[in-house]
Design an enzyme around this catalytic site. Structure first.
Site: not given
Ligand code: IPM
Ligand code: MN
Length: 371
Positions: A142, A189, A221, A245, A249
Site C-alpha cells: 500500500y 506467502k 491462499d 484487507d 472482507d
Molecule cells: C479498508 C478499505 C481500504 C483499504 C480502502 C478504502 C483504501 O478497503 O479499510 O479495508 O484497502 O485499506
Molecule cells: Mn478493505
C-alpha cells in the site's frame, strides 16, 4: 469521563451510519455520566469536492488532538471508474493512517446465531466462530514506491517491510492471543515473497517470549480456503496489509453481513474506529445501510476509553435488535427497518427505554420508539 472525538463522516453511506453511532454514544454519555464532544472533519471524495484535497490539514490536526476518531466510509464511483484520476478519496484515509501511525488494524469476526441462515456456510461450521484479524496497516504494498511508465504500458508497486514494523504489530497480536485462546496464525506467502519470509523469521524469533501461545504459519491462499472450510481453528490471525484487507472482507461473510463488521486501528497516537465496509454508493442517502458495523466500532472505542461496561451494553443492544429481527435490508430484503430506526432502537435499548417483551406489530417503519 470527558472525551473529544473527531468524527469523519466521509463518503456514501458514511454520514448516515455514523449518525447512528453518535445517537448511541450520546445515549451512553447520558446514562453513564460521560461527556463526549464531537468535532466534525472532512476526508475522502467529500473533502475533495469541498476543499480540493482528500485530507485537509485541519482534519489531521483535529485527529491528533482528539482522544479518538470515529470514521464512516470512503470512496466514490467517479474515481473508481477513472484509473487516471490523480486525486483519489482513498489517499485521504491512507495518509491519515500514516499520519496517526495506526499500524495495527484489529478486525474481530463473530458469528451471530440470529444471522446464521445468511451465511454461505452450513450452521454446524458457524457455531462458536470467534477470531480476530490483526492487519498491518501502514506498510507493505500500500505504501511502497509506485510508478507508471511514461507510455502507460507498465506499472509497479513496491512491497517493503522492516523488522521493527513487523515486531510492533506482532507484539500486540501475541499479547492479545495470550488473553484469548492462545493461538496465533501468521498468514503470509513465504513460499514466494521475500517480505513474507521476513515476517516468518521475525515471528519465529519472537515466539519463545510468548511460550504459552501456539504459533501456526499458513500461506494466504490456503488461509483463504481454511477461513471458509474450518473457521473455528482461528483465534488471532496476524498478517500484512494487503492480505489482511482481502481476508477480512472474506471472513466478514461468516458474520452474516459485511455491514456488521467493526474495526479499530491503533498505533502510537490517537486510535481510529471504523466499520470494515466501504461507502456503498448505491445505498447512499436512502436510509437502508446497516449501521451496526459503525455502532460496533463505537463499542470498540468505548472499550479503548476504558469503559468495558458501556461497550458491553452497546453489544447487548445490537444482539437484541438482531434477535428481534430489527434488521436492515442487507439482512432481510423484505421485512427490513431503516438505518435511522435501528440507530434509535439501539440508543433506546441502551437508555433502558425498552422494557419487557417487544410487540413486533406495534413497531412501524421509522417509528422505532413506539413499542
Ligand atoms: C479498508 C478499505 C481500504 C483499504 C480502502 C478504502 C483504501 O478497503 O479499510 O479495508 O484497502 O485499506
Ligand atoms: Mn478493505
Amino acid at each position: 469521563m470527558k472525551k473529544n472525538i473527531t468524527v469523519i463522516n466521509g463518503d456514501g453511506i458514511g454520514p448516515e451510519v455514523t449518525a447512528q453511532s453518535i445517537k448511541v454514544l450520546d445515549a451512553i454519555a447520558h446514562i453513564y455520566n460521560h461527556e463526549f464532544h464531537y468535532n466534525y472533519c472532512l476526508m475522502g471524495a467529500d473533502a475533495i469536492d469541498k476543499t480540493g484535497t482528500p485530507l485537509p490539514d485541519d482534519t489531521i490536526e483535529s485527529c491528533l488532538n482528539s482522544d479518538a476518531v470515529l470514521f464512516g466510509a470512503i470512496g466514490h464511483p467517479k474515481y473508481d471508474n477513472d484509473p487516471t484520476a490523480k486525486l483519489r478519496p482513498e489517499q485521504g484515509l491512507l495518509k491519515l493512517r500514516k499520519s496517526l501511525q495506526l499500524y495495527a488494524n484489529i478486525r474481530p469476526i463473530t458469528a451471530y446465531p440470529a444471522l446464521q441462515h445468511l451465511s454461505p456456510l452450513k450452521a454446524k461450521s458457524l457455531d462458536g466462530i470467534d477470531f480476530v484479524i490483526f492487519r498491518e496497516l501502514t506498510g507493505g504494498i500500500y505504501f511502497g514506491a509506485k510508478s507508471l511508465s511514461d507510455d502507460g504500458s507498465s506499472a509497479h508497486d513496491d512491497c517493503v517491510y522492516t523488522k521493527p514494523e513487523i515486531e510492533r504489530i506482532a507484539h500486540l497480536a501475541f499479547s492479545y492471543a495470550q488473553k484469548r485462546r492462545k493461538k496465533l496464525t501468521l498468514v503470509d506467502k513465504a513460499n514466494v515473497l521475500e517480505t513474507s519470509r521476513l515476517w516468518r523469521k521475525v515471528v519465529q524469533e519472537m515466539a519463545p517470549a510468548y511460550s504459552d501461545v501456539t504459533v501456526d504459519y499458513m500461506f494466504v491462499d490456503n488461509a483463504a480456503m481454511q477461513i471458509i472450510l474450518y473457521p473455528k481453528q482461528f483465534d488471532v490471525i496476524l498478517t500484512e496489509n494487503m492480505f489482511g484487507d482481502i481476508i477480512s472482507d472474506e471472513a466478514s461473510v461468516l458474520c452474516g453481513s459485511l455491514g456488521l463488521a467493526p474495526s479499530s486501528s491503533v498505533g502510537t497516537g490517537t486510535a481510529l474506529f471504523e466499520p470494515i465496509h466501504g461507502s456503498y454508493p448505491q445505498a447512499a442517502g436512502k436510509d437502508i445501510a446497516n449501521p451496526l458495523g459503525s455502532i460496533l466500532s463505537a463499542a470498540m472505542m468505548l472499550e479503548y476509553f476504558g469503559m468495558p461496561e458501556e461497550a458491553a451494553v452497546v453489544r447487548k443492544a445490537v444482539e437484541w435488535t438482531l434477535q428481534n429481527k430489527f434488521v436492515t435490508k442487507d439482512i432481510d430484503s423484505i421485512n427490513f427497518y431503516f438505518t435511522s430506526t435501528i440507530g434509535d432502537l439501539v440508543a433506546d435499548y441502551v437508555s433502558n427505554k425498552i422494557t419487557g417483551e417487544v410487540n413486533q406489530t406495534n413497531i412501524e417503519l421509522r417509528k422505532s420508539t413506539i413499542i
